[in-house]
Design an enzyme around this catalytic site. Sequence first.
Site, short mmCIF file in Angstrom:
data_model
loop_
_atom_site.label_atom_id
_atom_site.label_comp_id
_atom_site.label_asym_id
_atom_site.label_seq_id
_atom_site.Cartn_x
_atom_site.Cartn_y
_atom_site.Cartn_z
N HIS A 372 33.14 17.52 23.04
CA HIS A 372 34.22 16.76 23.69
C HIS A 372 33.81 15.36 24.12
O HIS A 372 34.59 14.69 24.80
CB HIS A 372 34.72 17.49 24.93
CG HIS A 372 35.42 18.79 24.66
ND1 HIS A 372 36.79 18.87 24.47
CD2 HIS A 372 34.95 20.04 24.53
CE1 HIS A 372 37.11 20.13 24.25
NE2 HIS A 372 36.00 20.87 24.29
N LYS A 563 44.59 9.65 35.31
CA LYS A 563 43.49 10.35 34.63
C LYS A 563 42.27 10.20 35.53
O LYS A 563 42.31 9.47 36.52
CB LYS A 563 43.22 9.74 33.25
CG LYS A 563 43.12 8.21 33.25
CD LYS A 563 42.91 7.63 31.87
CE LYS A 563 44.12 7.58 30.99
NZ LYS A 563 43.99 8.32 29.76
N ARG A 564 41.17 10.88 35.20
CA ARG A 564 39.94 10.67 35.96
C ARG A 564 39.59 9.18 35.97
O ARG A 564 39.88 8.47 35.01
CB ARG A 564 38.79 11.47 35.33
CG ARG A 564 38.88 12.96 35.55
CD ARG A 564 38.81 13.31 37.02
NE ARG A 564 37.53 13.00 37.59
CZ ARG A 564 36.58 13.90 37.85
NH1 ARG A 564 36.77 15.17 37.61
NH2 ARG A 564 35.43 13.53 38.39
N LYS A 569 37.43 4.43 30.80
CA LYS A 569 38.89 4.54 30.74
C LYS A 569 39.57 3.23 31.17
O LYS A 569 40.76 3.05 30.98
CB LYS A 569 39.36 5.71 31.60
CG LYS A 569 38.98 7.08 31.02
CD LYS A 569 39.45 8.22 31.91
CE LYS A 569 39.07 9.59 31.41
NZ LYS A 569 39.98 10.14 30.39
N THR A 671 44.55 13.83 26.26
CA THR A 671 45.70 14.73 26.12
C THR A 671 46.84 14.22 26.99
O THR A 671 48.01 14.47 26.69
CB THR A 671 45.35 16.17 26.54
OG1 THR A 671 44.66 16.11 27.80
CG2 THR A 671 44.46 16.85 25.52
N LYS A 675 51.12 13.94 26.41
CA LYS A 675 52.15 14.42 27.34
C LYS A 675 53.15 13.31 27.66
O LYS A 675 54.36 13.54 27.72
CB LYS A 675 51.49 14.93 28.63
CG LYS A 675 50.60 16.13 28.35
CD LYS A 675 49.74 16.55 29.52
CE LYS A 675 48.73 17.58 29.04
NZ LYS A 675 47.77 17.99 30.06
N1 CR6 Z 1 36.70 14.18 29.75
C1 CR6 Z 1 37.21 13.88 26.76
O1 CR6 Z 1 36.64 12.78 27.39
C2 CR6 Z 1 39.29 14.91 25.83
C3 CR6 Z 1 38.96 16.16 26.64
C4 CR6 Z 1 39.42 17.41 25.92
C5 CR6 Z 1 36.91 15.16 27.52
C6 CR6 Z 1 38.71 13.69 26.53
O2 CR6 Z 1 38.92 12.57 25.70
O3 CR6 Z 1 40.68 14.79 25.71
O4 CR6 Z 1 37.55 16.27 26.87
N2 CR6 Z 1 35.48 15.38 27.47
O5 CR6 Z 1 38.95 17.45 24.62
C7 CR6 Z 1 34.72 16.12 28.33
O6 CR6 Z 1 35.15 16.65 29.32
C8 CR6 Z 1 33.28 16.27 28.02
C9 CR6 Z 1 37.32 15.03 28.99
O7 CR6 Z 1 38.20 15.67 29.43
N1 PLP Z 2 43.87 15.74 34.71
C1 PLP Z 2 45.06 16.33 34.72
C2 PLP Z 2 45.57 16.93 35.99
C3 PLP Z 2 45.85 16.35 33.57
O1 PLP Z 2 47.05 16.94 33.59
C4 PLP Z 2 45.35 15.74 32.40
C5 PLP Z 2 46.12 15.71 31.16
O2 PLP Z 2 47.33 15.67 31.19
C6 PLP Z 2 44.10 15.15 32.43
C7 PLP Z 2 43.38 15.16 33.60
C8 PLP Z 2 43.51 14.46 31.22
O3 PLP Z 2 44.02 13.17 31.09
P1 PLP Z 2 43.48 12.16 29.98
O4 PLP Z 2 43.68 12.82 28.67
O5 PLP Z 2 44.40 10.98 30.14
O6 PLP Z 2 42.08 11.85 30.32
#
Ligand code: CR6
Ligand code: PLP
Length: 828
Positions: A372, A563-564, A569, A671, A675
């Site tokens: 990931h 997002k985080r 980012k 993701t 959404k």
């Molecule tokens: N941080 C990726 O950075 C991806 C998700 C799920 C991440 C993000 O781009 O959508 O995984 N990677 O595949 C890790 O957590 C290591 C994420 O959520």
């Molecule tokens: N945190 C929460 C609560 C989410 O619902 C999502 C995705 O919808 C994410 C993190 C991941 O977001 P991103 O794909 O923009 O990093």
Amino acid sequence: MSATPKIEPMGAKVPEPRQNDPDTLARQIVEKLTYSIGKHPEQARKYDWLRATTLVVRDRIIDHWFASTDRVRESKDKRVYYLSMEFLIGRLLRDAINNLQLTEPVREALKRYNVELDMVELLEPDAALGNGGLGRLAACFMESMASTGVPGVGYGIRYVHGFFRQEIADGAQVELPETWLMHGNPWEFERRDSSYEIGFGGKVITQSEPGKPQRHVWRPSERVLAVAFDTPIVGWRGSQVNTLRLWSAQAVDPILLDAFNDGDHIGALVESNKAEAITRVLYPADSHQAGQELRLRQEYFFSAASLQDIIRRHLSENESLDNLADKVAIQLNDTHPAVSVAELMRLLVDVHGYVWSKAWTITRATFGYTNHTLLPEALEHWPISLFERLLPRQMQIIYQINADVIREAAQDKGFNDQQIAAISLIDEGHGRRVRMGQLAFVGSHAVNGVSALHTELMKETVFNNLHELYPDRIQNKTNGVTPRRWLMECNPGLTGLLKEAIGPAFLDDTEKLADADKLADDSAFRDRFTAVKRENKARLADIISDRLAITLNPDAIFDIQVKRIHEYKRQFLNIIEAIALYNQIRAHPEKNWTPRVKIFAGKAAPSYVQAKEIIHLANDVARVVNSDPAVRDLLKIVFIPNYNVSLAEIIMPAADLSEQISTAGLEASGTGNMKFALNGALTIGTLDGANVEMLEHVGEDNIFIFGLKADEVAQRRREAHSGRSIIDRTPLLREALDAISSGVFAPDNPARYHTLVSNLYNNDWWMICADFEAYWNAQRSLDALFLNQSEWQSKAIHNTARMGWFSSDRSIREYSKDIWQAGPGQRP
Ligand code: CR6
Ligand code: PLP
């Protein structure tokens, strides 16, 4: 003695299925209040109604659950086990009711007692057993496995404290413990009978007998108990119910009686505390290696428990483990469960007596590994000394796997020393460490990335040499999101409109959303689509007004980045653009500015200093801009605290514009991007992660792509790019940075953002300066577009209509076919 009579379970085998009419539901809810909760309905509080409703819904799920379990056992179908350190589930009641098609009858039933379903649903705590995208993906995949009929079990950790609660105090993030289990958890079933001993430490005894292969016996010095807690996961239309099994750690001896009797009451509980610490709290590190001993304990604990459980189940239905890979697929969600590769080898060789080569064939055929991230700071590696102390036998096994792989690389492919060093499971360069990515890779028959670009970059970078050694192993599986939670449940207005306009087929097959594509040219439909969006924006505006006392204009562009918080980012780029816009509005009040609301939300890892500064800056800038009468209603900035799944469910449907602006090459997929677009937001984004495939699906007229591409970023980094010359020649950027540096937004501490800004001058690692101008220009073309509402809305409709492919049902079908060979139509 006579044979035990066979007892049929209630539920699925009961000839009369449960009645789902409001009368029956209402009666049963009161029955639960009375007999399960012990409350007179007239004294029932809101939580009691939530619990009673949950229990009534749960009974119906159990019927389907038993039926699904029986079906899989009888068919002897291959099972899929999804091992994940994180499941970011959120609330379950609405999801369960929706998937069982009970939303209206339950609403009606509660109304009879003047109780609002929407209010009851809001009381359920979010199960926040994950950090962000990775954990939420695991939750979407669990729902999609059930919805597509894949017999899947999720294995993870039952953290007592999930992801921390975020508050903002004087602009800065404050972390508070999260307590989702405070009111109990009606969804879970504790399975005391499914508990396993997990060892740590100790030594390995080697037994040699003449003429026989050596045997290794691990004698751990420490043992803890893993106890299972099961939560049923209902698929769409209730057709299948799968299990999420989370492990909780307990001491084998809960109290040391000798110590207690000697008066050492605290010492008597030491073991118990030490064991329970393993599952007490989720590490709040997203895309960052936690590096602590407790983390490695967590990883081994849940991997070892899951493997023992899988093997026990397999042996209860099969003669031996010879056919394990025909009946079992285990997916490693990132490297967190990668120690499973060594542990399964240990179980096969040391416990079940397999010869090494046979054990290796079974192991590799059983595992698949999903990567990931390519971020170096996120790739897990453990100091050998720690690994050896905690898991001595697994360490020996890793050395042996490594020796085999290196021999193969040297003999079959003629790898040189440098190539060997790159594939080695042991990193010799940084104080000797075990590389979990390499272990997961060599121990799996399939390794996948999570978007097309990410998968290609995996081949070119982190796994370049392993890809050369095993050229057929890497494949792509682009992420997806479940359309039940992320369209139907979070956006009933849009779902209802689409049902009327194109019929209900898209509920079962998300790609049928394409039927709405032609409606982009239909002005009556556009108006209704816009009205739904307006309502969703008004709802978000109300929440912001309640929580933050900021009044928003729902006719402004709702421009959202949630997002985080992470440097890659680039929330910082977004804030700088907001400051530049603020300066321009003040300098040119006469211009026809398009009103904008910039919304941010997200948590920073507690130890991530720069990310916390970015949060602080967003709040500082918001305070100044929002209180400046010169910008009137033209610009507002909002940071919503405590981003979580439930907040995301309100935010996604309310966005006009989705910010997906990572430095190209660094966001594996994303993701959140999916959404937003599914709910009719336009995207401003870089060619990164799944944005690339979104561009292909929605078409270049309907998405706003800007900035450097991944190869250009890599090139600039090689050239030791810095921001100074760009800042010098870009007044908009320079003035924004000057404003930050001179303390306009932090008069109490003008030096607060010194490091953040000087990093741009000296280095610009994340290409914020490099991409600033392109970003600014893209934003201004969006301003212009928004003034032409019919064109904007028609693009928004194209986004919703063309996002069907991004359903996690599609992702799961691809995993089923290409990696697991399990699920409908995949029987060997
Ligand atoms: N941080 C990726 O950075 C991806 C998700 C799920 C991440 C993000 O781009 O959508 O995984 N990677 O595949 C890790 O957590 C290591 C994420 O959520
Ligand atoms: N945190 C929460 C609560 C989410 O619902 C999502 C995705 O919808 C994410 C993190 C991941 O977001 P991103 O794909 O923009 O990093």
